[in-house]
Design a protein around this motif. Structure first.
Motif, short mmCIF file in Angstrom:
data_model
loop_
_atom_site.label_atom_id
_atom_site.label_comp_id
_atom_site.label_asym_id
_atom_site.label_seq_id
_atom_site.Cartn_x
_atom_site.Cartn_y
_atom_site.Cartn_z
N GLU A 247 0.82 -1.21 0.00
CA GLU A 247 0.00 0.00 0.00
C GLU A 247 0.86 1.26 0.00
OE1 GLU A 247 -4.13 -0.30 1.97
OE2 GLU A 247 -2.75 -1.23 3.43
N LYS B 206 -0.39 5.50 -8.03
CA LYS B 206 -1.19 4.40 -7.53
C LYS B 206 -0.31 3.46 -6.72
CE LYS B 206 -4.05 4.26 -11.74
NZ LYS B 206 -4.46 3.39 -12.88
N PHE C 289 -1.61 -2.37 -5.18
CA PHE C 289 -2.92 -2.99 -5.33
C PHE C 289 -3.72 -2.31 -6.45
CE2 PHE C 289 -1.75 -3.97 -0.96
CZ PHE C 289 -2.08 -5.32 -0.85
N GLU C 290 -3.64 -0.98 -6.51
CA GLU C 290 -4.35 -0.24 -7.55
C GLU C 290 -3.76 -0.49 -8.93
OE1 GLU C 290 -5.69 3.51 -4.69
OE2 GLU C 290 -3.71 3.47 -5.63
N ALA D 49 -4.82 -3.98 -10.05
CA ALA D 49 -6.20 -3.96 -10.53
C ALA D 49 -6.28 -3.39 -11.94
CB ALA D 49 -7.09 -3.16 -9.57
N LYS E 8 -11.00 -3.44 0.77
CA LYS E 8 -11.17 -2.11 0.18
C LYS E 8 -10.69 -2.04 -1.26
CE LYS E 8 -6.89 -0.40 2.31
NZ LYS E 8 -6.34 0.65 3.19
N TYR E 9 -9.92 -3.05 -1.72
CA TYR E 9 -9.45 -3.05 -3.11
C TYR E 9 -10.23 -4.01 -4.00
CZ TYR E 9 -5.44 -0.60 -1.14
OH TYR E 9 -4.64 0.31 -0.49
N LEU F 132 -12.22 -2.77 -7.05
CA LEU F 132 -11.49 -2.18 -8.18
C LEU F 132 -11.39 -3.14 -9.36
CD1 LEU F 132 -8.47 -0.42 -6.39
CD2 LEU F 132 -10.63 0.59 -7.11
#
Length: 287
Positions: free
Chosen positions: A133, A144, A147-148, A151, A190-191, A194
């Protein structure tokens, strides 16, 4: 006297055993598990040594031959799902092609040279991903986190064949476990939203020509900003990439409403025919 001599012999024997044990430990092979990322003129590699030390390398190079390499040294600990690094020392190596000189020096680890230190292991098919993170690249700062980015690569269809800017290791796997559905439940909740369950299709309903002048060469550069007929209620969100079927035109969503969204292509001077009104764009085109 005999007792004293016997005591000395015992001490020598114990010392000799300790020396042999130390030598044996030093000669013990050190196994290494490596995770890698390789991009254009940019590479990362994390070596986890079996003696609980790590080496984190990050290198970047220019097209002119200059390069810079950062090697972070320290210790680590891990469990089944988390790896934590404790950096202690940094070695910096650089080469300047103008003066044709290579320099190397070491400094203690500090906040000015921060790296990602906490990673979650994520196993999918024949790969183990290290995702963090934290955003603290010392070479190419990212907007980002891992994780972002993961995705985004998944939604565009690049994963699992082509990975993004995060650490990955290939592992042997049985054939019946390849092409498994991605286990999103193993990612932080929370991910999970996405990741798109299905590709999203949208059409260009308006476009704007943006002209920038390059003062260095006095040339106009053209970019295209487009409006799409899909928005947040259709699953689109900021940062999502869409592309045309011929791969000639792509955008990243930067502004979004419920029923429409906007994005720009960040490549200059793409021909106008690739972004005509009515052109279909998708997050992923399946073969």
């Amino acid at each position: 006297m005999r007792k004293i001599i016997l005591y000395i012999i015992i001490l020598i024997t114990i010392s000799s055993c300790k020396d042999k044990a130390a030598i044996k430990e030093q000669n013990k092979p050190i196994d290494t598990i490596s995770y890698r990322y390789s991009g254009f003129n940019h590479h990362r590699k994390l070596d986890l040594l079996s003696n609980k030390n790590f080496i984190l390398l990050e290198s970047s190079a220019s097209c002119f031959g200059d390069y810079k390499i950062y090697r972070h040294f320290g210790t680590y600990n891990q469990n089944d799902s988390i790896i934590k690094l404790e950096p202690k020392q940094v070695e910096i190596e650089s080469y300047n092609s103008i003066v044709e000189r290579d320099t190397t020096y070491e400094i203690p680890y500090s906040d000015s040279l921060k790296v990602k230190t906490v990673y979650q292991k994520f196993h999918w098919n024949d790969k183990i991903y290290l995702l963090s993170e934290q955003i603290d690249s010392i070479v190419y700062p990212e907007s980002k986190n891992d994780f972002e980015q993961f995705a985004s690569s998944y939604n565009s269809g690049e994963e699992p064949e082509f990975s993004g800017n995060y650490l990955v290791r290939n592992v042997e796997n049985s054939l019946d476990s390849i092409n498994q559905v991605i286990p999103l439940e193993n990612l932080p909740k929370k991910y999970q939203d996405l990741f798109l369950k299905n590709p999203i299709s949208a059409k260009i309903i308006n476009r704007e020509k943006l002209v920038f002048n390059d003062e260095d060469v006095n040339v106009d550069l053209i970019k295209w900003r487009v409006k799409l007929d899909k928005g947040s209620i259709d699953g689109l969100r900021k940062g999502v990439q869409l592309i045309t079927s011929n791969d000639e035109f792509f955008i990243f969503i930067d502004s979004i409403a419920e029923n429409y969204s906007y994005g720009e292509c960040y490549v200059y001077n793409i021909e106008s025919k690739y972004s005509k009104i009515g052109t279909e764009m998708k997050t992923r085109w399946d073969d």
